[in-house]
Scaffold this motif. Structure first.
Motif, PDB file in Angstrom:
ATOM      1  N   MET A   1      89.388   4.729  17.192  1.00 36.83           N
ATOM      2  CA  MET A   1      90.186   4.819  15.971  1.00 36.83           C
ATOM      3  C   MET A   1      90.495   6.280  15.641  1.00 36.83           C
ATOM      4  N   GLN A   2      91.650   6.518  15.023  1.00 31.05           N
ATOM      5  CA  GLN A   2      91.996   7.834  14.526  1.00 31.05           C
ATOM      6  C   GLN A   2      91.142   8.162  13.309  1.00 31.05           C
ATOM      7  N   ASP A   3      91.046   9.456  12.985  1.00 35.89           N
ATOM      8  CA  ASP A   3      90.188   9.875  11.873  1.00 35.89           C
ATOM      9  C   ASP A   3      90.561   9.182  10.570  1.00 35.89           C
ATOM     10  N   ASP A   4      91.871   9.098  10.280  1.00 33.16           N
ATOM     11  CA  ASP A   4      92.300   8.448   9.035  1.00 33.16           C
ATOM     12  C   ASP A   4      91.907   6.973   9.022  1.00 33.16           C
ATOM     13  N   ASP A   5      92.005   6.341  10.174  1.00 28.55           N
ATOM     14  CA  ASP A   5      91.619   4.926  10.259  1.00 28.55           C
ATOM     15  C   ASP A   5      90.117   4.756  10.042  1.00 28.55           C
ATOM     16  N   VAL A   6      89.329   5.677  10.586  1.00 29.81           N
ATOM     17  CA  VAL A   6      87.877   5.624  10.410  1.00 29.81           C
ATOM     18  C   VAL A   6      87.535   5.745   8.930  1.00 29.81           C
ATOM     19  N   LEU A   7      88.136   6.723   8.260  1.00 25.42           N
ATOM     20  CA  LEU A   7      87.835   6.935   6.845  1.00 25.42           C
ATOM     21  C   LEU A   7      88.278   5.744   6.000  1.00 25.42           C
ATOM     22  N   ALA A   8      89.422   5.160   6.335  1.00 23.12           N
ATOM     23  CA  ALA A   8      89.901   3.992   5.591  1.00 23.12           C
ATOM     24  C   ALA A   8      88.961   2.808   5.796  1.00 23.12           C
ATOM     25  N   TYR A   9      88.490   2.633   7.029  1.00 26.09           N
ATOM     26  CA  TYR A   9      87.556   1.545   7.329  1.00 26.09           C
ATOM     27  C   TYR A   9      86.240   1.739   6.581  1.00 26.09           C
ATOM     28  N   TRP A  10      85.734   2.971   6.597  1.00 25.71           N
ATOM     29  CA  TRP A  10      84.484   3.245   5.882  1.00 25.71           C
ATOM     30  C   TRP A  10      84.639   3.020   4.383  1.00 25.71           C
ATOM     31  N   ALA A  11      85.751   3.458   3.838  1.00 32.57           N
ATOM     32  CA  ALA A  11      85.974   3.286   2.395  1.00 32.57           C
ATOM     33  C   ALA A  11      85.989   1.796   2.032  1.00 32.57           C
ATOM     34  N   GLU A  12      86.617   0.983   2.880  1.00 32.50           N
ATOM     35  CA  GLU A  12      86.666  -0.459   2.631  1.00 32.50           C
ATOM     36  C   GLU A  12      85.265  -1.068   2.690  1.00 32.50           C
ATOM     37  N   ARG A  13      84.497  -0.669   3.693  1.00 32.18           N
ATOM     38  CA  ARG A  13      83.119  -1.181   3.816  1.00 32.18           C
ATOM     39  C   ARG A  13      82.268  -0.781   2.617  1.00 32.18           C
ATOM     40  N   ILE A  14      82.421   0.461   2.187  1.00 33.07           N
ATOM     41  CA  ILE A  14      81.622   0.958   1.065  1.00 33.07           C
ATOM     42  C   ILE A  14      81.993   0.248  -0.228  1.00 33.07           C
ATOM     43  N   ARG A  15      83.279   0.054  -0.462  1.00 35.66           N
ATOM     44  CA  ARG A  15      83.691  -0.642  -1.691  1.00 35.66           C
ATOM     45  C   ARG A  15      83.184  -2.085  -1.697  1.00 35.66           C
ATOM     46  N   ALA A  16      83.225  -2.738  -0.548  1.00 33.63           N
ATOM     47  CA  ALA A  16      82.728  -4.116  -0.452  1.00 33.63           C
ATOM     48  C   ALA A  16      81.219  -4.152  -0.672  1.00 33.63           C
ATOM     49  N   ALA A  17      80.500  -3.198  -0.099  1.00 33.58           N
ATOM     50  CA  ALA A  17      79.047  -3.147  -0.264  1.00 33.58           C
ATOM     51  C   ALA A  17      78.670  -2.880  -1.708  1.00 33.58           C
ATOM     52  N   THR A  18      79.429  -2.018  -2.377  1.00 35.76           N
ATOM     53  CA  THR A  18      79.168  -1.725  -3.792  1.00 35.76           C
ATOM     54  C   THR A  18      79.413  -2.961  -4.644  1.00 35.76           C
ATOM     55  N   ALA A  19      80.483  -3.681  -4.348  1.00 36.47           N
ATOM     56  CA  ALA A  19      80.796  -4.886  -5.118  1.00 36.47           C
ATOM     57  C   ALA A  19      79.695  -5.932  -4.987  1.00 36.47           C
ATOM     58  N   ASP A  20      79.110  -6.024  -3.781  1.00 35.50           N
ATOM     59  CA  ASP A  20      78.053  -7.015  -3.525  1.00 35.50           C
ATOM     60  C   ASP A  20      76.644  -6.451  -3.726  1.00 35.50           C
TER      61      ASP A  20
END
Length: 362
Positions: A1-20
């Motif tokens: 993955m490109q750097d921007d894609d990595v950061l976007a993926y991590w941000a999505e995972r983190i937001r989901a983890a925070t919600a749960d």
């Protein structure tokens, strides 16, 4: 993955983890998984985000991504005869820069030059909301107000996901020499404190089993003069390098055997503290300020002994049957814990990052 894609993926995972309110285990190569309290949560592997972002040898500053292997970074610095001054231990060839800063552990040179946090100039991180935050910068004089970037050093990933870090580096010394002396621990402490008050280029020291080793680093003339001043027996350069690396990486025979119910304790004490008359093997570093102690003595006795001497004690490496419920790190006072909780709440309100790694309820 490109750097921007990595950061976007991590941000999505983190937001989901925070919600749960689901914990995430921020992890590089895992070479320091044994350090700290228990490990919890799904692994968020940082190694995909790697590489040197900026490096200006003339400015003595390097910026690299969290997943950059330490060996890769150190090789790039060595090409310009520069180094990470605090000599971070690897504890495995795959160790990453992010893991080194998060652990905040320094090697033999720490007593002379400073700790990992002293060389952190800036940090880019992702908080518990998946937001990218930047603190500090890429020059030495860049901090106004609370120096958040240095908080990441030693936080064990509990405040957020480190993305990039800018670090001040230093030139490699022009010359080095290691000297050894036969002396007991009490004389070693006194001699080291005497030498520390003189303009001697001592960059490392260690005492064990009746032998004191001292490393001199600096200009060739300064090293030669210091050798004549303090005396001692000169150690072969290859043997000396092996010795200091063995202390840094804990491959030295002293660290090789920790009985199942014992632990390797790290005591931070005033350098003038004489050797403690307690059972078990002991090794002194950093001019007497860092003591390694392998013992099955109960945790309360160890911590009381360290406190009475004016310091504190950490369970660095526990034996297989050691009871971690005693707490790896010295319990904080109520006011200090309040500050820690406030910082945790500000950066990671759902407590998803490396939950319980520093303290069981943190």
């Amino acid at each position: 993955m490109q750097d921007d894609d990595v950061l976007a993926y991590w941000a999505e995972r983190i937001r989901a983890a925070t919600a749960d309110e689901r914990p995430l285990r921020v992890r590089g190569a895992g070479t320091k998984d044994w350090y700290g309290q228990a490990l919890h949560g799904e692994v968020l592997d940082t190694r995909v985000h790697r590489g040197i972002v900026a490096y200006d040898p003339a400015e003595l500053v390097v910026t690299a991504r969290c997943g950059t292997p330490l060996t890769e970074l150190e090789a790039a610095l060595a090409e310009h005869k520069q180094m990470l001054p605090f000599e971070p231990p690897h504890f495995g060839r795959a160790a990453t820069l992010g893991g080194a800063i998060a652990a905040g552990i320094a090697g033999p040179r720490r007593a002379t030059v400073g700790a990992a946090r002293d060389f952190v100039l800036g940090v880019t991180m992702m908080n518990g909301h998946g937001e990218i935050l930047r603190f500090g910068g890429r020059v030495v004089k860049n901090v106004a107000g609370y120096d958040v970037s240095r908080l990441m050093a030693g936080s064990l990933g509990t405040l957020g996901l480190m993305l990039e870090v800018s670090i001040k580096v230093l030139p490699q010394p022009a010359a080095e020499a290691t000297l050894k002396f036969d002396m007991n621990g009490t004389d070693a402490v006194r001699k080291l404190n005497e030498w520390s008050g003189r303009p001697l280029p001592i960059s490392a020291s260690a005492w064990r089993n009746g032998t004191l080793a001292v490393r001199l680093s600096g200009a060739d003339s300064a090293v030669k003069t210091a050798r004549n001043v303090i005396g001692g027996e000169v150690v072969d350069a290859v043997e000396a390098e092996r010795f200091w690396e063995g202390l840094r990486e804990q491959t030295d025979p002293f660290f090789s055997t920790i009985p199942p119910k014992s632990a390797l304790w790290r005591l931070a004490l005033p350098s003038i503290t004489e050797p403690m008359q307690l059972p078990g093997a002991q090794l002194m570093e950093w001019g007497g300020a860092q003591r390694w102690w392998i013992t099955d003595t109960d945790a309360q006795t160890v911590r009381i002994s360290a406190k009475q001497a004016g310091g504190h004690a950490t369970v660095f490496r526990p034996g297989r049957e050691f009871d971690r419920s005693v707490g790896v790190f010295t319990p904080l006072s109520a006011p200090l814990m309040k500050i820690h909780r406030g910082l945790k709440a500000a950066f990671d309100p759902a407590r998803i990052f490396n939950r319980g790694r520093l303290y069981p309820d943190f």
